[in-house]
Motif scaffolding. Structure first.
Motif, mmCIF file in Angstrom:
data_model
loop_
_atom_site.group_PDB
_atom_site.id
_atom_site.type_symbol
_atom_site.label_atom_id
_atom_site.label_comp_id
_atom_site.label_asym_id
_atom_site.label_seq_id
_atom_site.Cartn_x
_atom_site.Cartn_y
_atom_site.Cartn_z
ATOM 1 N N ARG A 159 0.875 -1.234 0.002
ATOM 2 C CA ARG A 159 0.115 0.157 0.001
ATOM 3 C C ARG A 159 1.025 1.189 0.086
ATOM 4 O O ARG A 159 0.629 2.240 1.010
ATOM 5 C CB ARG A 159 -1.015 0.032 1.327
ATOM 6 C CG ARG A 159 -1.896 -1.124 1.397
ATOM 7 C CD ARG A 159 -3.312 -0.396 1.888
ATOM 8 N NE ARG A 159 -4.223 -1.336 1.891
ATOM 9 C CZ ARG A 159 -4.468 -2.362 2.908
ATOM 10 N NH1 ARG A 159 -3.682 -2.208 4.065
ATOM 11 N NH2 ARG A 159 -5.390 -3.448 2.945
ATOM 12 N N GLU A 160 1.677 1.246 -0.734
ATOM 13 C CA GLU A 160 2.747 2.376 -0.988
ATOM 14 C C GLU A 160 2.625 3.003 -2.368
ATOM 15 O O GLU A 160 2.825 2.001 -3.526
ATOM 16 C CB GLU A 160 4.193 2.305 -0.403
ATOM 17 C CG GLU A 160 4.600 2.549 0.974
ATOM 18 C CD GLU A 160 5.976 2.440 1.176
ATOM 19 O OE1 GLU A 160 6.259 2.901 2.362
ATOM 20 O OE2 GLU A 160 6.433 2.164 0.358
ATOM 21 N N ALA A 161 2.593 4.260 -2.557
ATOM 22 C CA ALA A 161 2.463 4.783 -3.977
ATOM 23 C C ALA A 161 4.114 4.978 -4.236
ATOM 24 O O ALA A 161 4.990 4.894 -3.393
ATOM 25 C CB ALA A 161 1.994 6.212 -3.740
ATOM 26 N N PRO A 163 7.717 6.707 -5.347
ATOM 27 C CA PRO A 163 8.218 7.846 -5.038
ATOM 28 C C PRO A 163 7.482 9.112 -5.795
ATOM 29 O O PRO A 163 7.709 8.964 -6.756
ATOM 30 C CB PRO A 163 9.640 7.663 -4.948
ATOM 31 C CG PRO A 163 9.754 6.147 -4.946
ATOM 32 C CD PRO A 163 8.561 5.576 -5.705
ATOM 33 N N ALA A 164 7.203 10.184 -5.053
ATOM 34 C CA ALA A 164 6.588 11.284 -5.446
ATOM 35 C C ALA A 164 7.895 12.106 -6.267
ATOM 36 O O ALA A 164 8.799 11.968 -5.905
ATOM 37 C CB ALA A 164 6.212 12.190 -4.531
ATOM 38 N N PRO B 106 4.219 6.758 7.792
ATOM 39 C CA PRO B 106 4.554 5.163 7.601
ATOM 40 C C PRO B 106 4.591 4.401 8.861
ATOM 41 O O PRO B 106 4.488 4.889 9.871
ATOM 42 C CB PRO B 106 6.021 5.301 6.891
ATOM 43 C CG PRO B 106 6.564 6.593 7.370
ATOM 44 C CD PRO B 106 5.369 7.403 7.491
ATOM 45 N N GLU B 137 -3.211 4.019 -0.716
ATOM 46 C CA GLU B 137 -1.788 4.027 -0.712
ATOM 47 C C GLU B 137 -1.325 5.301 0.047
ATOM 48 O O GLU B 137 -1.644 6.030 0.268
ATOM 49 C CB GLU B 137 -1.605 4.137 -2.219
ATOM 50 C CG GLU B 137 -1.215 2.886 -2.989
ATOM 51 C CD GLU B 137 -0.970 2.861 -4.341
ATOM 52 O OE1 GLU B 137 -0.984 4.080 -5.036
ATOM 53 O OE2 GLU B 137 -0.568 1.926 -4.895
ATOM 54 N N LYS B 138 -0.113 4.989 0.770
ATOM 55 C CA LYS B 138 0.644 6.177 1.113
ATOM 56 C C LYS B 138 1.548 6.644 0.343
ATOM 57 O O LYS B 138 1.957 5.921 -0.576
ATOM 58 C CB LYS B 138 1.449 5.513 2.466
ATOM 59 C CG LYS B 138 0.514 4.941 3.486
ATOM 60 C CD LYS B 138 1.604 4.388 4.569
ATOM 61 C CE LYS B 138 0.530 3.809 5.792
ATOM 62 N NZ LYS B 138 1.599 3.326 6.960
ATOM 63 N N ARG B 139 1.780 7.783 0.356
ATOM 64 C CA ARG B 139 2.701 8.731 -0.535
ATOM 65 C C ARG B 139 3.956 8.330 -0.098
ATOM 66 O O ARG B 139 4.383 8.175 1.308
ATOM 67 C CB ARG B 139 2.392 10.139 -0.298
ATOM 68 C CG ARG B 139 3.134 11.047 -0.755
ATOM 69 C CD ARG B 139 3.265 12.337 0.069
ATOM 70 N NE ARG B 139 3.582 12.293 1.493
ATOM 71 C CZ ARG B 139 2.965 13.220 2.308
ATOM 72 N NH1 ARG B 139 2.351 14.073 2.284
ATOM 73 N NH2 ARG B 139 3.403 12.745 3.510
ATOM 74 N N THR B 140 5.189 8.488 -0.762
ATOM 75 C CA THR B 140 6.405 8.199 -0.484
ATOM 76 C C THR B 140 7.333 9.258 -1.006
ATOM 77 O O THR B 140 7.195 9.841 -1.993
ATOM 78 C CB THR B 140 6.981 6.615 -0.889
ATOM 79 O OG1 THR B 140 6.924 6.392 -2.262
ATOM 80 C CG2 THR B 140 6.129 5.701 -0.330
ATOM 81 N N ASN B 155 9.515 10.068 4.454
ATOM 82 C CA ASN B 155 8.313 9.749 4.306
ATOM 83 C C ASN B 155 7.366 10.186 5.567
ATOM 84 O O ASN B 155 6.244 10.080 5.727
ATOM 85 C CB ASN B 155 8.479 8.175 4.438
ATOM 86 C CG ASN B 155 8.634 7.599 3.190
ATOM 87 O OD1 ASN B 155 8.518 8.373 1.898
ATOM 88 N ND2 ASN B 155 8.777 6.364 2.976
#
Lengths: 171, 905
Positions: A159-161, A163-164, B106, B137-140, B155
């Motif tokens: 559940r991680e996007a 890297p921005a 996170p 989803e979490k932003r990274t 993060n």
């Protein structure tokens, strides 16, 4: 007089009841999987050490019988440099297992740890670490946490996007 | 006429509380002891209302049942305000805000270095948000390399903007910013690289979560609750910042800020925060030795005693980096006549002069808090950022003092950080620098004046002259100097709290005298001297004889404590001194060239193992306490040298025996102090591993070590109450595990610690001993105060409490010689942090500094004083003046300033 006779009669009847006593050690009693016995450190499904040396087990331990030191491998994965449990102090309360965020530390249905010398009850990491996930087969903390380690880049956890891109100006 | 209201009444949950109307509700609620969560607000940074976390319900009057949600940090504590913190709607609002912040946070806590001292954890628990509902989803982000001090983990960011506000607006850094937009705001540099600002390490404590963590701690990571802490004093410059030092498993693990409202406040410099690792260095002397043989502690002490008994002419050489107690013990052992300061006379004389000036006043010496509130500053001959870094941070705040008056006139509350900055724009108050080369504070200076040290002194004299006619007048000033003098004079005449800063960096007596003159002719001025080392003033209290005098005395035996003489004098002189000394005893903790010359080396405690008192640049005596249990082999200098029972006995002997030091016992409670019958525990109550740490060696848990020297114990058992300010080992309060727990130890937020900030001033202006002084009563009558100068001018330049008269002549460049002056480096000039690996990464290579014209005469390299060095073009250096980095090997021990030829290679 009557009560004495009644008592003797009851004792006599017990000879024909089912035995509760187990002939330990020839015969082993049944222990539930969640029995709180000897403590182990487990590995994650990929075979890596589960313990991330967060110190929570040591902090929660009411008798302060856990000591460890965190270190990191070159890829940033944290693990205990040493991990010591003084079983001569442990009261098998299971708080450490409750506190463990990675299912690394687990209590097992084994209580046969008697020793003649107390120093032999001090277990180091090599005595504690087993070759499997123990009671919790599926979980791997590193797949959930956001820290980058060897073999898992940023954004590759569950559940991680990705890297921005901080250079984009699109709304 | 409007009545000034000092105290208002604010009703919280319908109960009245007295509050300060100049402050906001958050500040006042926290001061009143309420737990109200917050992120973007910081006591030193003010309010911006960015995080929306400190929501409370405000009511119109007592009949209003509906109310409205307001941000406490953005609402003034005006009279009659009625608020509710407990209100269910406000509480739900706060929980919602936290939940929003946690969407992208996170699942890192177990492997995050902030865990256990994380403001975000504390606030999450405080608001009651405990279950994650967000399923997406979490932003990274990708992290950056930010240098050897800080670890970056982007993060974890909750976008509170504290880091940029501290780094750019408070500390004046430029290479760090917020980037990108909407939910992708990124805090970092434009590309990987070492953070340039000298206060970047404070991001560790400013960041409410684990985006910026201590990279030196990471190498030997330990949770806050597992560290054994002691209240200590930073030994890496003369300001005496208060620090907490944390130890685990026999190594020093980290240094954190220990709030002292008068000294360091909330912030430390990076040298102080990360230079501690020398304590764990491999160069440590952990075993005493006689010639090359290791020797037991008792035998070593016996040998020392025999040596002193058989050599009646034995001399003692003290040190400005050793505590007062250690220096005093040596003085007591060899006798005051044979105790020498261990610093060259060029330095010692300046220190004595500074003390005399401070004693006679009338200008007082300011604490750093007072430096911060000065509204016009003149720096004479000091590179403040590199010599006393924390003061540079205070000076950055002082330039806001005068423009802030505009905000006051516009009725913008001073805690409204953005409002005030909007009003101020780039306006800066008067701040003048006169030095020999560019400094890191030039960007905030109104005007800078560059010149050789003598010219700096002349500029100082000229300012004093322009302010008052009885001060001597320097002749033939250059035009740029005249213009500078005029600007300074005009600014100083307008200022309410002017400040003059000077010091011993250039070893120039004229600069110090000029600074004294300026401070004397300026009513209400304060005068701050920067001394070279952590206990320079303390040493100057103990003796007036220099290292050169020790060499001239030609002793047969010498005892040197905590001092590498090769850093003080040129190597040939020290060599010849040692070779004519039949017996040399050295007490030190790191191997250096001096220890190699010793017959007997005694393994001595560092600041982390010792207890003692240091006198900082404002003559504030502050006690520090060791964090390591007493050891047989490593002892404190005063323990090696004397037979005192404990530290208090040394202090008692010293305060009775040395004039001017009578107050030092008050610096901290004595070892007999108890709280409810118990000592103050060094360990947090959740310190872990008590029965396992030593179990691999012995399963019988030993009794905790006994500390005879301090009222602190090596244990977690003790009274849970707050100890006196000087004894606070670490800041912690229930529900407040992070450094923000400091709030709970202050009388008022950002005010003094409960019971007063620690430390005792040994000199208050105008209260000196034995020196005629201009009395404070005469201050209003200027002529009476300045009646002495005419007498002064006739005689030599003797100091008599009035004005100094001898103006140095202007600097004349020489044909084939350059005046070499010392240049200082925050990372590099200090002796001990050299052994700290993280700090050592930032050391410059030795170089020769020249201005562009002079550098053009040489190639890329030049030879100076027998050494080939790369030439570095240094802006600001005047023609005919060159610079060498001070204290940087192999350039240590060169006496600067000095004239020397420079030749091409």
């Amino acid at each position: 007089m009557f009560s004495i006779l009644q008592t003797m009669w009851n004792v006599f009847l017990h000879m024909f009841h089912r035995r509760v006593t187990v002939q330990y050690p020839e015969e082993k009693p049944y222990l539930a999987p969640r029995y709180r016995g000897r403590i182990i450190l487990s590995r994650d499904p990929d075979g890596g050490e589960r313990c991330v040396a967060c110190y929570l087990c040591a902090a929660v331990c009411p008798v302060d019988c856990i000591a460890l030191q965190a270190t990191e491998d070159s890829s940033g994965r944290r693990y205990p440099e040493f991990f010591r449990i003084n079983f001569s102090r442990c009261i098998f309360c299971g708080f450490c297992e409750d506190a463990c965020p990675t299912y690394a530390i687990q209590l097992t249905p084994d209580f046969e740890m008697g020793e003649y010398h107390r120093p032999n009850l001090v277990y180091e990491k090599e005595d504690l670490l087993i070759n499997g996930p123990g009671k919790y087969p599926g979980y791997n903390f590193w797949r959930v946490c956001g820290v980058q380690i060897g073999g898992k880049d940023k954004g590759e956890s569950e559940r991680e996007a990705a890297p921005a891109d901080v250079h984009t100006l699109l709304p | 006429m409007p009545v000034e209201i000092d105290v208002t009444t604010v009703y919280i949950e319908d109960r009245p509380y007295p509050m300060d109307p100049e402050q906001n509700l958050l500040h006042q609620c926290l001061s009143a002891g309420f737990n109200l969560p917050y992120f973007c607000w910081h006591p030193a940074l003010g309010s911006v209302g960015a995080c929306r976390q400190c929501a409370v319900k405000q009511f119109k009057d007592e009949h209003d049942k509906h109310g409205r949600i307001v941000m406490a940090c953005m609402t003034p504590a005006s009279d009659g305000t009625r608020i509710s913190i407990k209100d269910s709607e406000a509480a739900a609002f706060r929980a919602g805000i936290i939940e929003g912040m946690m969407l992208n946070h996170p699942h890192d806590c177990p492997v995050c270095d902030e865990g256990g001292e994380c403001h975000l954890q504390d606030m999450t628990v405080m608001t009651g948000h405990d279950y994650r509902r967000y399923r997406f989803e979490k932003r990274t982000f990708r992290n950056q390399y930010l240098g050897p001090f800080l670890n970056h983990e982007m993060n974890r960011c909750i976008q509170c903007y504290r880091c940029v506000r501290f780094y750019r607006e408070y500390a004046g850094g430029a290479d760090f910013n917020s980037f990108a937009l909407r939910n992708l705001v990124y805090f970092g540099r434009d590309k990987d690289g070492v953070l340039e600002n000298e206060f970047a390490g404070n991001l560790v404590e400013v960041c409410p979560t684990g985006v910026f963590t201590d990279a030196t701690l990471k190498r030997h990571y330990t949770r806050k609750w597992d560290l054994e802490f002691s209240p200590s004093i930073c030994t890496q410059c003369s300001l005496g910042c208060n620090i907490s030092i944390g130890k685990r498993y026999d190594t020093l693990r980290r240094v954190v800020n220990r709030y002292n409202g008068e000294v360091n406040g909330y912030f430390l410099c990076d040298r102080g925060r990360f230079g501690y690792e020398f304590v764990n260095s491999e160069r440590r002397i952990r075993q005493s030795r006689l010639r090359t043989e290791a020797i037991g502690p008792d035998a070593a002490k016996r040998h020392l005693r025999d040596l002193v008994a058989s050599n009646p002419g034995v001399i003692g050489i003290g040190s400005p980096r050793a505590s007062l107690e250690s220096n005093f013990a040596l003085r007591a052992l060899v006798g005051p006549d044979r105790f020498y300061a261990g610093i060259p006379s060029s330095e010692l004389e300046l220190l004595r002069l500074m003390l005399d000036i401070l004693r006679s006043g009338p200008a007082g010496t300011p604490s750093l808090r007072e430096v911060e509130s000065s509204d016009a500053v003149l720096v004479l001959g000091e590179d403040v950022m590199n010599v006393a870094p924390r003061m540079a941070l205070s000076l950055r705040q002082s330039v806001r003092q005068q423009p802030i008056e505009i905000a006051k006139r516009l009725h913008v509350a001073l805690w409204q950080d953005h409002g005030v900055r909007e009003v101020l724009q780039d306006a800066k108050g008067p701040f003048f620098i006169a030095t020999s080369s560019a400094t890191r504070l030039d960007d905030i200076a109104t005007e800078c004046c560059r010149g050789a040290p003598d010219d700096v002194a002349r500029v100082g004299y000229a300012i004093a002259r322009a302010l008052h006619s009885s001060s001597p007048e320097p002749q033939d000033l250059a035009d740029n100097q005249r213009a500078f003098v005029e600007s300074v004079t005009n600014a100083f005449k307008m200022a309410k709290r002017p400040l003059v800063i000077s010091g011993a960096s250039y070893r120039n007596i004229g600069i110090i005298r000029a600074a004294a003159n300026v401070s004397r002719v300026l009513p209400g001025a304060t005068l701050s001297f920067i001394t070279p080392e952590c206990n320079s003033f303390g040493l100057a209290f103990l003796t007036g004889t220099s290292l050169e005098a020790a060499i001239k005395a030609k002793p047969t035996a010498a005892i040197v404590i905590e001092n590498d003489l090769y850093r003080r004098l040129p190597a040939p002189e020290v060599d010849s001194f040692f070779s004519q000394c039949a017996h040399v005893v050295v007490l030190d903790h790191l191997e250096n060239r001096t220890t190699t010359r010793a017959e007997l080396v005694l393994s001595t405690a560092t600041f982390a193992e010792a207890d003692g008192t240091l006198v900082n640049n404002e003559c504030r005596a502050q006690r520090f306490f060791g964090v390591f249990p007493p050891s047989e082999t490593i002892r404190q200098s005063w323990q090696w040298l004397g037979e005192w029972e404990n530290l208090d006995r040394v202090i008692a002997d010293m305060s009775g025996g040395v004039p001017g030091l009578s107050g030092i016992a008050q610096a901290a409670p004595s070892a007999a102090f108890r709280m409810s019958g118990a000592k103050v525990p060094r360990e947090p109550h959740r310190w872990s591993g008590r029965t396992a740490v030593l179990a691999n060696i012995t399963v019988d848990e030993p009794k905790p070590p006994v500390d005879l020297n301090s009222p602190l114990s090596f244990s977690m058992e003790g009274n849970p109450d707050q100890p006196p300010a000087a004894l606070i080992p670490f800041f912690w309060s229930p529900g407040w595990n992070s450094a923000q727990a400091t709030n709970k130890f202050q009388e008022e937020i950002a005010g003094p610690l409960r019971g007063g900030d620690p430390g005792v001033r040994l000199i208050e202006a105008g209260q000196g001993e034995g020196i005629p002084m201009a009395s404070r009563a005469a201050e209003s009558d200027e002529d009476a105060r300045l009646s002495a100068p005419n007498r002064d001018r006739q005689g030599a330049d003797a100091f008599n409490g009035a004005l100094f008269a001898s103006v140095p002549s202007a600097f004349q460049p020489r044909e084939n010689e350059w005046l070499i002056i010392p240049l200082f480096h925050i990372f590099g000039s200090d002796e001990l942090s050299r052994a700290a690996p993280a700090v050592a990464q930032l050391f410059p290579d030795p170089y020769l500094a020249l201005n562009a014209d002079d550098a053009a005469k040489f190639g890329a390299e030049a030879s100076v004083m027998g050494r080939n060095l790369p030439v570095r073009v240094t802006p600001g250096l005047p023609q005919g003046v060159a610079g060498l980095p001070s204290g940087l090997p192999p350039l240590e021990g060169i006496m600067l300033p000095a004239w020397s030829g420079i030749s091409r290679i």
